[in-house]
Design an enzyme around this catalytic site. Structure first.
Site, PDB file in Angstrom:
ATOM      1  CG  HIS A   1     -23.719 -25.653 -41.162  1.00 48.45           C
ATOM      2  ND1 HIS A   1     -23.098 -24.565 -40.604  1.00 48.45           N
ATOM      3  CD2 HIS A   1     -22.736 -26.516 -41.527  1.00 48.45           C
ATOM      4  CE1 HIS A   1     -21.781 -24.767 -40.639  1.00 48.45           C
ATOM      5  NE2 HIS A   1     -21.539 -25.935 -41.199  1.00 48.45           N
TER       6      HIS A   1
ATOM      7  CE  LYS B   1     -18.563 -24.281 -43.732  1.00 47.75           C
ATOM      8  NZ  LYS B   1     -18.021 -23.953 -42.420  1.00 47.75           N
TER       9      LYS B   1
ATOM     10  CG  ASN C   1     -20.883 -26.875 -46.016  1.00 51.63           C
ATOM     11  OD1 ASN C   1     -21.328 -26.214 -46.955  1.00 51.63           O
ATOM     12  ND2 ASN C   1     -21.116 -26.566 -44.748  1.00 51.63           N
TER      13      ASN C   1
ATOM     14  CD  GLU D   1     -20.462 -29.697 -39.442  1.00 50.34           C
ATOM     15  OE1 GLU D   1     -19.533 -29.900 -40.231  1.00 50.34           O
ATOM     16  OE2 GLU D   1     -21.288 -28.792 -39.600  1.00 50.34           O
TER      17      GLU D   1
ATOM     18  CD  GLU E   1     -20.606 -21.757 -41.212  1.00 52.63           C
ATOM     19  OE1 GLU E   1     -21.026 -21.894 -42.373  1.00 52.63           O
ATOM     20  OE2 GLU E   1     -19.457 -22.094 -40.853  1.00 52.63           O
TER      21      GLU E   1
ATOM     22  CB  SER F   1     -10.885 -28.140 -37.773  1.00 51.36           C
ATOM     23  OG  SER F   1     -11.229 -26.792 -37.528  1.00 51.36           O
TER      24      SER F   1
ATOM     25  N   GLY G   1     -13.893 -24.376 -38.611  1.00 52.32           N
ATOM     26  CA  GLY G   1     -12.995 -23.357 -39.159  1.00 52.32           C
ATOM     27  C   GLY G   1     -11.927 -22.859 -38.191  1.00 52.32           C
TER      28      GLY G   1
HETATM   29  P1  PGA Z   1     -14.613 -26.664 -41.565  1.00 57.02           P
HETATM   30  O1  PGA Z   1     -16.216 -26.590 -41.714  1.00 57.02           O
HETATM   31  O2  PGA Z   1     -14.189 -28.012 -42.110  1.00 57.02           O
HETATM   32  O3  PGA Z   1     -14.099 -25.520 -42.382  1.00 57.02           O
HETATM   33  O4  PGA Z   1     -14.306 -26.541 -40.117  1.00 57.02           O
HETATM   34  C1  PGA Z   1     -17.031 -27.715 -41.518  1.00 57.02           C
HETATM   35  C2  PGA Z   1     -18.479 -27.341 -41.672  1.00 57.02           C
HETATM   36  O5  PGA Z   1     -18.860 -26.237 -41.285  1.00 57.02           O
HETATM   37  O6  PGA Z   1     -19.300 -28.132 -42.191  1.00 57.02           O
END
Ligand code: PGA
Length: 246
Positions: free
Chosen positions: A91, A8, A6, A159, A93, A201, A165
Site C-alpha cells: 500500500h 486502515k 481497507n 491506487e 501509505e 476515493s 483520500g
Molecule cells: P480511500 O483509500 O478510498 O480513502 O481513498 C483507498 C486506499 O487507500 O486503499
C-alpha cells in the site's frame, strides 16, 4: 467482482461491533467476493463476529519473514492462523511512511503466498508521474520489481497516490488504460490472467461509473468503507452492476 474495505487505522471494538450488526441484517450475493481489512488488533474479533457471513477478513500488511526478532511486525503465518484469507501488500501509505521499497514488497508478497494467503498487491503513481506522462512506465516498473513468483491467487489494486483520500479520481479512460496495461504486463511475466481492482476515493457517488469502466474487476475502498451504510451501498452497486451487465 471484488469489493474490498481497507479500514486502515480506524474503528475500535465498539464501532466494529456496531458495523457488524448492519452486516448481519444484510442479504449478501454469492456473485461478489468481499474482504474487510481491519486494524491488526481486531482481526480475530471481527473474524469471530462475521464467521457465518460470506465476508473474508484480511491483514493490511505482513512481514517478509515468517517469524523472528522483528518487534512490532506481523507474520503472514499469524494472519493465516487468525482466520485471514487475504493480505494487502505494498500500500502506498506503507511505501511512503514505512519506506517499503519494491524488493521488500516482493518479499512480503512471496512470504504471504507461502503462507497460503491471497495477496492484493497495491501499485500507484504520484501526481507528478501522471502529469509528466510517465504513469504507465512507473507502474510497469513497480510490477516488474514487485510481482512475486509462482502466485496463484493474486490481485493488483491500482491506487494512484494522488487519488487516495483526496476525492480526485483519474478519468475513465486513464483507469481503463492502466488496468489493461497492468493485465498485459502480468500476463507477459507470468502467463497468468489477473483481476485488477481500482482504489482511490471510491465512494457511494462514483461507484456506479467506476464499475462501468472496462477492465475494472472490483474496488478497494478506504474512507467510504468505514460506515456500514456506505460500504453496503457500494456492495449493492456492485451487485446491481453485475445484474444489469449480464
Ligand atoms: P480511500 O483509500 O478510498 O480513502 O481513498 C483507498 C486506499 O487507500 O486503499
Amino acid at each position: 467482482m471484488f469489493v474490498a474495505a481497507n479500514w486502515k487505522m480506524n474503528l475500535d471494538k465498539k464501532s466494529i461491533l456496531e458495523f457488524t450488526k448492519s452486516l448481519h441484517k444484510f442479504k449478501f450475493s454469492n456473485q461478489i467476493n468481499t474482504c474487510i481489512f481491519p486494524p491488526m488488533t481486531y482481526i480475530d474479533y471481527l473474524h469471530n463476529l462475521i464467521n457465518n457471513l460470506p465476508i473474508s477478513v484480511g491483514g493490511q500488511n505482513c512481514h517478509y519473514k515468517s517469524s523472528g526478532a522483528f518487534t512490532g511486525e506481523v507474520s503472514a503465518n499469524f494472519l493465516k492462523d487468525t482466520g485471514c484469507e487475504y493480505v494487502l501488500v505494498g500500500h502506498s501509505e506503507r511505501r511512503i511512511m514505512n519506506y517499503e521499497n519494491n524488493d521488500e514488497i516482493k518479499s512480503r508478497a512471496q512470504t504471504a503466498i507461502n503462507s497460503n494467503l491471497k495477496v492484493i498487491l497495491c501499485v500507484g503513481e504520484k501526481l507528478t508521474d501522471r502529469e509528466e506522462g510517465k504513469a504507465l512506465e512507473y507502474i510497469e516498473k513497480q510490477i516488474n520489481d514487485c510481482l512475486p513468483n509462482n502466485f496463484k491467487d493474486l490481485f493488483i489494486a491500482y491506487e494512484p497516490i494522488w487519488s487516495i483520500g483526496t476525492g480526485k479520481i483519474p478519468s475513465a479512460f486513464e483507469i481503463q488504460e492502466m488496468h489493461s496495461h497492468i493485465k498485459k504486463i502480468v500476463f507477459r511475466i507470468s502467463n497468468k490472467y489477473i483481476n485488477v481492482l481500482y482504489g482511490g476515493s471510491v465512494n457511494t457517488e462514483n461507484i456506479k461509473e467506476i464499475l462501468k469502466i472496462t477492465n475494472v474487476d472490483g474496488v478497494l475502498v478506504g474512507g467510504a468503507s468505514l460506515k456500514a451504510k456506505d460500504f453496503l451501498a457500494i456492495y449493492s452497486a456492485a451487485v446491481k452492476h453485475l445484474d444489469t451487465s449480464s
